[in-house]
Design a protein around this motif. Structure first.
Motif, PDB file in Angstrom:
ATOM      1  N   GLY A  35       0.797  -1.216   0.000  1.00  0.00           N
ATOM      2  CA  GLY A  35       0.000   0.000   0.000  1.00  0.00           C
ATOM      3  C   GLY A  35       0.830   1.268   0.000  1.00  0.00           C
ATOM      4  O   GLY A  35       2.069   1.252  -0.073  1.00  0.00           O
ATOM      5  N   ALA A  36       0.135   2.388   0.094  1.00  0.00           N
ATOM      6  CA  ALA A  36       0.760   3.702   0.008  1.00  0.00           C
ATOM      7  C   ALA A  36       1.689   3.978   1.185  1.00  0.00           C
ATOM      8  O   ALA A  36       2.769   4.560   1.012  1.00  0.00           O
ATOM      9  N   ASP A  37       1.286   3.589   2.396  1.00  0.00           N
ATOM     10  CA  ASP A  37       2.121   3.880   3.564  1.00  0.00           C
ATOM     11  C   ASP A  37       3.467   3.182   3.474  1.00  0.00           C
ATOM     12  O   ASP A  37       4.507   3.762   3.779  1.00  0.00           O
ATOM     13  N   VAL A  38       3.455   1.911   3.076  1.00  0.00           N
ATOM     14  CA  VAL A  38       4.700   1.149   2.986  1.00  0.00           C
ATOM     15  C   VAL A  38       5.581   1.693   1.865  1.00  0.00           C
ATOM     16  O   VAL A  38       6.800   1.788   1.997  1.00  0.00           O
ATOM     17  N   TRP A  39       4.956   2.074   0.735  1.00  0.00           N
ATOM     18  CA  TRP A  39       5.733   2.635  -0.385  1.00  0.00           C
ATOM     19  C   TRP A  39       6.347   3.985  -0.007  1.00  0.00           C
ATOM     20  O   TRP A  39       7.513   4.251  -0.299  1.00  0.00           O
ATOM     21  N   ALA A  40       5.568   4.836   0.633  1.00  0.00           N
ATOM     22  CA  ALA A  40       6.028   6.189   0.945  1.00  0.00           C
ATOM     23  C   ALA A  40       7.085   6.197   2.039  1.00  0.00           C
ATOM     24  O   ALA A  40       8.012   7.017   2.009  1.00  0.00           O
ATOM     25  N   GLU A  41       6.972   5.301   3.012  1.00  0.00           N
ATOM     26  CA  GLU A  41       7.914   5.268   4.131  1.00  0.00           C
ATOM     27  C   GLU A  41       8.339   3.835   4.432  1.00  0.00           C
ATOM     28  O   GLU A  41       8.046   3.295   5.496  1.00  0.00           O
ATOM     29  N   PRO A  42       9.064   3.193   3.513  1.00  0.00           N
ATOM     30  CA  PRO A  42       9.422   1.784   3.720  1.00  0.00           C
ATOM     31  C   PRO A  42      10.286   1.565   4.956  1.00  0.00           C
ATOM     32  O   PRO A  42      10.196   0.507   5.587  1.00  0.00           O
ATOM     33  N   ASP A  43      11.120   2.543   5.309  1.00  0.00           N
ATOM     34  CA  ASP A  43      11.991   2.368   6.471  1.00  0.00           C
ATOM     35  C   ASP A  43      11.210   2.319   7.780  1.00  0.00           C
ATOM     36  O   ASP A  43      11.753   1.882   8.805  1.00  0.00           O
ATOM     37  N   ALA A  44       9.963   2.771   7.756  1.00  0.00           N
ATOM     38  CA  ALA A  44       9.163   2.746   8.979  1.00  0.00           C
ATOM     39  C   ALA A  44       8.661   1.344   9.304  1.00  0.00           C
ATOM     40  O   ALA A  44       8.201   1.094  10.421  1.00  0.00           O
ATOM     41  N   PHE A  45       8.767   0.428   8.349  1.00  0.00           N
ATOM     42  CA  PHE A  45       8.205  -0.918   8.510  1.00  0.00           C
ATOM     43  C   PHE A  45       9.301  -1.980   8.506  1.00  0.00           C
ATOM     44  O   PHE A  45      10.309  -1.853   7.810  1.00  0.00           O
ATOM     45  N   ALA A  46       9.068  -3.029   9.278  1.00  0.00           N
ATOM     46  CA  ALA A  46       9.953  -4.186   9.250  1.00  0.00           C
ATOM     47  C   ALA A  46       9.583  -5.058   8.051  1.00  0.00           C
ATOM     48  O   ALA A  46       8.402  -5.183   7.709  1.00  0.00           O
ATOM     49  N   SER A  47      10.576  -5.655   7.415  1.00  0.00           N
ATOM     50  CA  SER A  47      10.321  -6.499   6.249  1.00  0.00           C
ATOM     51  C   SER A  47      10.579  -7.959   6.594  1.00  0.00           C
ATOM     52  O   SER A  47      11.336  -8.276   7.521  1.00  0.00           O
ATOM     53  N   GLY A  48       9.945  -8.846   5.842  1.00  0.00           N
ATOM     54  CA  GLY A  48      10.133 -10.278   6.059  1.00  0.00           C
ATOM     55  C   GLY A  48       9.251 -10.870   7.124  1.00  0.00           C
ATOM     56  O   GLY A  48       9.390 -12.047   7.482  1.00  0.00           O
ATOM     57  N   VAL A  49       8.318 -10.072   7.653  1.00  0.00           N
ATOM     58  CA  VAL A  49       7.402 -10.548   8.688  1.00  0.00           C
ATOM     59  C   VAL A  49       6.019  -9.948   8.454  1.00  0.00           C
ATOM     60  O   VAL A  49       5.871  -8.931   7.776  1.00  0.00           O
ATOM     61  N   GLY A  50       5.022 -10.580   9.012  1.00  0.00           N
ATOM     62  CA  GLY A  50       3.669 -10.045   9.011  1.00  0.00           C
ATOM     63  C   GLY A  50       3.128 -10.048  10.425  1.00  0.00           C
ATOM     64  O   GLY A  50       3.650 -10.727  11.312  1.00  0.00           O
ATOM     65  N   VAL A  51       2.076  -9.278  10.638  1.00  0.00           N
ATOM     66  CA  VAL A  51       1.451  -9.172  11.963  1.00  0.00           C
ATOM     67  C   VAL A  51       0.248 -10.099  12.024  1.00  0.00           C
ATOM     68  O   VAL A  51      -0.461 -10.290  11.029  1.00  0.00           O
ATOM     69  N   GLY A  52       0.006 -10.647  13.179  1.00  0.00           N
ATOM     70  CA  GLY A  52      -1.166 -11.502  13.368  1.00  0.00           C
ATOM     71  C   GLY A  52      -1.453 -11.699  14.838  1.00  0.00           C
ATOM     72  O   GLY A  52      -1.178 -10.830  15.662  1.00  0.00           O
ATOM     73  N   ALA A  53      -1.994 -12.855  15.161  1.00  0.00           N
ATOM     74  CA  ALA A  53      -2.327 -13.175  16.551  1.00  0.00           C
ATOM     75  C   ALA A  53      -2.113 -14.663  16.775  1.00  0.00           C
ATOM     76  O   ALA A  53      -2.365 -15.474  15.872  1.00  0.00           O
ATOM     77  N   PRO A  54      -1.647 -15.035  17.950  1.00  0.00           N
ATOM     78  CA  PRO A  54      -1.494 -16.464  18.250  1.00  0.00           C
ATOM     79  C   PRO A  54      -2.852 -17.124  18.408  1.00  0.00           C
ATOM     80  O   PRO A  54      -3.886 -16.437  18.461  1.00  0.00           O
ATOM     81  N   PRO A  55      -2.901 -18.440  18.463  1.00  0.00           N
ATOM     82  CA  PRO A  55      -4.182 -19.130  18.631  1.00  0.00           C
ATOM     83  C   PRO A  55      -4.922 -18.657  19.874  1.00  0.00           C
ATOM     84  O   PRO A  55      -4.324 -18.359  20.906  1.00  0.00           O
ATOM     85  N   ASP A  56      -6.249 -18.560  19.754  1.00  0.00           N
ATOM     86  CA  ASP A  56      -7.083 -18.269  20.911  1.00  0.00           C
ATOM     87  C   ASP A  56      -8.369 -19.077  20.785  1.00  0.00           C
ATOM     88  O   ASP A  56      -8.517 -19.904  19.881  1.00  0.00           O
ATOM     89  N   MET A  57      -9.305 -18.823  21.671  1.00  0.00           N
ATOM     90  CA  MET A  57     -10.525 -19.635  21.741  1.00  0.00           C
ATOM     91  C   MET A  57     -11.316 -19.598  20.446  1.00  0.00           C
ATOM     92  O   MET A  57     -11.887 -20.597  20.021  1.00  0.00           O
ATOM     93  N   TYR A  58     -11.345 -18.433  19.791  1.00  0.00           N
ATOM     94  CA  TYR A  58     -12.189 -18.287  18.616  1.00  0.00           C
ATOM     95  C   TYR A  58     -11.406 -18.424  17.308  1.00  0.00           C
ATOM     96  O   TYR A  58     -11.988 -18.430  16.233  1.00  0.00           O
ATOM     97  N   ASN A  59     -10.079 -18.488  17.392  1.00  0.00           N
ATOM     98  CA  ASN A  59      -9.238 -18.659  16.210  1.00  0.00           C
ATOM     99  C   ASN A  59      -8.121 -19.629  16.583  1.00  0.00           C
ATOM    100  O   ASN A  59      -7.009 -19.230  16.915  1.00  0.00           O
ATOM    101  N   GLN A  60      -8.470 -20.913  16.538  1.00  0.00           N
ATOM    102  CA  GLN A  60      -7.610 -21.915  17.142  1.00  0.00           C
ATOM    103  C   GLN A  60      -6.362 -22.222  16.324  1.00  0.00           C
ATOM    104  O   GLN A  60      -5.484 -22.967  16.786  1.00  0.00           O
ATOM    105  N   LEU A  61      -6.266 -21.677  15.126  1.00  0.00           N
ATOM    106  CA  LEU A  61      -5.076 -21.851  14.301  1.00  0.00           C
ATOM    107  C   LEU A  61      -4.187 -20.616  14.328  1.00  0.00           C
ATOM    108  O   LEU A  61      -3.131 -20.598  13.698  1.00  0.00           O
ATOM    109  N   GLY A  62      -4.631 -19.590  15.040  1.00  0.00           N
ATOM    110  CA  GLY A  62      -3.925 -18.322  14.999  1.00  0.00           C
ATOM    111  C   GLY A  62      -4.345 -17.530  13.768  1.00  0.00           C
ATOM    112  O   GLY A  62      -5.091 -18.014  12.916  1.00  0.00           O
ATOM    113  N   GLN A  63      -3.886 -16.296  13.673  1.00  0.00           N
ATOM    114  CA  GLN A  63      -4.244 -15.445  12.544  1.00  0.00           C
ATOM    115  C   GLN A  63      -3.007 -14.752  11.987  1.00  0.00           C
ATOM    116  O   GLN A  63      -2.141 -14.321  12.749  1.00  0.00           O
ATOM    117  N   ASN A  64      -2.949 -14.654  10.671  1.00  0.00           N
ATOM    118  CA  ASN A  64      -1.924 -13.848   9.998  1.00  0.00           C
ATOM    119  C   ASN A  64      -2.656 -12.798   9.191  1.00  0.00           C
ATOM    120  O   ASN A  64      -3.344 -13.113   8.222  1.00  0.00           O
TER     121      ASN A  64
END
Length: 718
Positions: free
Chosen positions: A416-445
């Motif tokens: 998106g625009a934010d990553v293109w305009a300021e790539p140094d503000a973001f870490a590369s090679g990773v994505g954000v998500g959530a570990p497994p919980d009661m309602y998403n037992q596989l975790g989320q990416n």
């Protein structure tokens, strides 16, 4: 990829020490209450995303030495964030024996000399230079705002004199609820795109928002919480999820109501006909309960907007537009340029490589070539800003104490625009998500790149500061999705499963402080969505700063698994019966969340077990309602829903949210976490229990909605 369960993938102590030094947690509590730990593979990949080498023991030792000496290489830290009313100190590193004076240039122009504090830290050698540390006192009575610290160093005749600077943010210690709220309040929660009128363009927009706010204000509501309005792709297929935008700072122009733009009244007959014809292409969709087609709606609106833009503006209106652009600065210009490049070259993946670097000379040349298109995309932001301003004005005029409550997504699209305009503000090679919980037992990416915590400090938290300030231009409150992301985020290295991530910590004192400072300037309330795996101390910290938490009826349980008693709820919270990640209450009572997850293959436990657990949860809730004399025998669906809301109103929570879908009897979920194409997420128009569309103009006469709002008001009066 190495099996994370193998003995060879267990991190050694030095790697864990390096990870912790860079804010990467080497253990955490999972949702079962068990202590879990990331693998060596995960830690090495996450450290690499932070720019830290840890591939072997030699790199680990070198990186440990670097993290120890790095602060001493700087005269001042890049950014200092302090609380008003609290005295603190700031260290300065300089050649041993040098003299230093330090002062603060205040935001409003005054200058204040800082006093030196005792600091007996021993000097140490840094890159061949014996370096000492001196500390200065930041007094507790500095005004709120963004200031600058200046250190003037006299290093002697051999080294001469020099200056260094740091940004100083003085933030509120605590954000108080506005007096207009009267201690407690209630409001409606709705997905704006789903709430349409007969005059809509197939999707809810700013005009529908204005009408809805006026109606709710007349009903006594204090706020309207809507989905994030962040911008999506300007051309091609538009991502339906409002939680995966291309930028979080600017607004999706799909929410513009074209015919309400001032210049339309001055269009010639033929030009006005073009606008009307574009509207006629999509107006029939308003009466359909089928999934919302954003692409068709945007195509029609864009055709109309191009006509209106081309007609020009009066001199005074043009000046207003130019002032808006100047106020929004480089951020708006870069976003508009990104949109123009998307229009010319299509998907970001198809762009010429020399245009993927926003700072390149090739991009600068394109900016000159595409000036007219940049003007168009900047104009769209001005127009949608105007229309949202009118909506908030309507909310306040109708008596709402907060008015619009905006929503802030946790991240942005990786291309998106934010990553293109300021790539140094973001870490590369990773994505954000959530570990497994009661309602998403596989975790989320969530497929979103995280901010680099080190870069945030280097830029004085500019991405966060500018984003919050822009979003709060026309809102009385802001809900921050996954607010724990200001404390830590679950980083998932590319190629690993969602459950193979690690938590990376952020400077929450600074992050929360920046948010509170911008909220204070806007006179807004901050609500943090703190559901899921959240350490208790984090909730306590947010409450101590005046940030409201989030309580969802179905998730609030005591140690025995029974629904929490109303009196046990938090005061500083927005409490609701449900959330957009669950079916509306009527569907939840019918176990439709279980049926849907089974059909989509999202369960990791036997269906019989999950259904039994859902039945027990429901029966316990109904029992609790009867204990409070809120429900009789053989209640109707409507009576049960109203009883649930009466229960929530009986809590001490400062804010109570009522889902609009519950008011009209809708049963379909807006979103099923863990899915993409498997379910039509974020596309359901507002409809009743029989599948009939409910329009904005239908709401005042909707008997079921009137009954629910009446029940809420009655409980508030008790």
């Amino acid at each position: 990829m190495t099996d994370s369960n193998a003995a060879s993938d267990i991190p050694d102590e030095r790697l864990k020490q390096l990870a912790e030094a860079h804010g990467v947690s080497t253990e955490y509590w999972d949702y079962h209450g068990n202590l879990a730990a990331p693998s060596r593979t995960t830690l090495v990949a996450v450290l690499a995303a932070l720019g830290v080498k840890a591939g072997d023991s030699q790199e680990v030792e070198e990186s440990l030495r670097e993290v120890d000496i790095a602060p001493w290489r700087r005269t001042l830290p890049p950014t200092v964030v302090v609380r008003a009313g609290t005295q603190s100190t700031i260290p300065a590193h300089l050649p041993d024996g040098a003299h230093v004076r330090m002062h603060v240039d205040l935001e409003k122009g005054d200058t204040l000399q800082l006093l030196q504090a005792d600091d007996w830290t021993a000097p140490r050698e840094v890159d061949g230079v014996l370096t000492g540390q001196a500390s200065f006192v930041i007094p507790d009575d500095l005004p709120l705002g963004w200031h600058t610290i200046i250190a003037d160093v006299d290093a002697g005749p051999d080294r001469g004199t020099y200056s260094a600077s740091a940004v100083l943010a003085v933030t509120p210690d605590h954000l108080d609820l506005p007096a207009s709220l009267g201690g407690r309040g209630w409001g409606i929660m709705a997905q704006l795109y789903s709430v349409r009128s007969r005059g809509s363009w197939g999707i809810g927009d700013a005009d529908d928002l204005t009408e809805l706010l006026g109606f709710l204000g007349d009903e006594g509501a204090d706020f309207l919480l809507i989905n994030p309005m962040h911008a999506a792709e300007p051309v091609g297929e538009m991502t339906p999820s409002p939680y995966l935008p291309v930028t979080r700072r600017f607004v999706n122009p799909i929410y513009i109501r074209p015919e309400n733009i001032l210049e339309v009244s001055r269009l010639s007959g033929p030009r006005r006909s073009l606008v009307q014809w574009a509207h006629e292409e999509v107006t029939d969709a308003n009466l359909s309960a089928d999934a919302i087609d954003r692409d068709t709606a945007w195509k029609a609106k864009r055709e109309a907007l191009e006509v209106i833009f081309a007609a020009g503006r009066s001199r005074s209106r043009q000046r207003d537009f130019e002032r808006f652009r100047a106020a929004q600065g480089v951020g708006l210009e870069r976003f508009a340029l990104w949109c123009a490049l998307m229009e010319k070259y299509g998907s970001f993946a198809d762009w010429p490589e020399n245009l993927k670097d926003a700072s390149s000379a090739f991009v600068a040349n394109e900016a000159r070539t595409l000036k007219d298109r940049i003007d168009f995309y900047a104009w769209l932001q001005w127009i949608v800003d105007e229309q949202l301003g009118r909506a908030q004005a309507q909310a306040k005029a109708s008596g709402m104490s907060l008015g619009l409550m905006d929503d802030l997504a946790v991240g942005v699209h990786p291309q998106g625009a934010d990553v293109w305009a300021e790539p140094d503000a973001f870490a590369s090679g990773v994505g954000v998500g959530a570990p497994p919980d009661m309602y998403n037992q596989l975790g989320q990416n969530w497929s979103q790149p995280p901010w680099d915590p080190n870069r945030l400090a280097e830029t004085a938290y500019a991405p966060l500061r500018e984003m919050v300030g822009t979003v709060l231009r026309h809102a009385g409150a802001l809900r921050i999705d996954h607010v724990i992301g200001l404390f830590r985020l679950w980083w998932i290295p590319d190629g690993l499963r969602a459950d193979q991530g690690a938590y990376v910590r952020y400077d929450h004192e600074a992050m929360i402080g920046v948010v509170l400072l911008e909220a204070h300037r806007a006179g807004a309330v901050i609500i943090g969505e703190d559901l899921g795996t959240v350490e208790p101390w984090a909730r306590e910290y947010l409450a101590s700063r005046g940030v409201l938490g989030t309580s969802v009826l179905w998730f609030e349980k005591d140690e025995d698994g029974w629904p929490l008693e109303p009196g046990a709820y938090r005061h500083l919270a927005l409490s609701t019966v449900n959330t957009h990640d669950l079916p509306p209450t009527a569907g939840y009572l019918a176990d439709e969340h279980v049926t849907l997850r089974e059909r989509l293959g999202l369960l990791t436990e036997p269906i019989e077990q999950v259904r039994t657990e859902a039945r027990i949860e429901r029966e316990r809730m109904l029992t609790r309602l009867r204990e409070h004399n809120l429900l009789g025998d053989n209640p109707s669906e409507r009576e049960t829903v109203e009883a649930l809301y009466r229960y929530v109103v009986r809590t001490p929570s400062a804010l109570v949210g009522v889902s609009l879908v519950d008011g009209v009897g809708e049963r379909r979920a807006q979103n099923q976490p863990g899915t993409d194409k498997e379910y039509p997420n974020w596309k359901m128009p507002l409809a009743d229990g029989s599948g009939e569309v409910v329009l904005v103009e239908d709401l005042p006469d909707n008997v079921r909605l009137a009954s629910l709002l009446g029940a809420v008001r009655d409980e508030f009066r008790c």
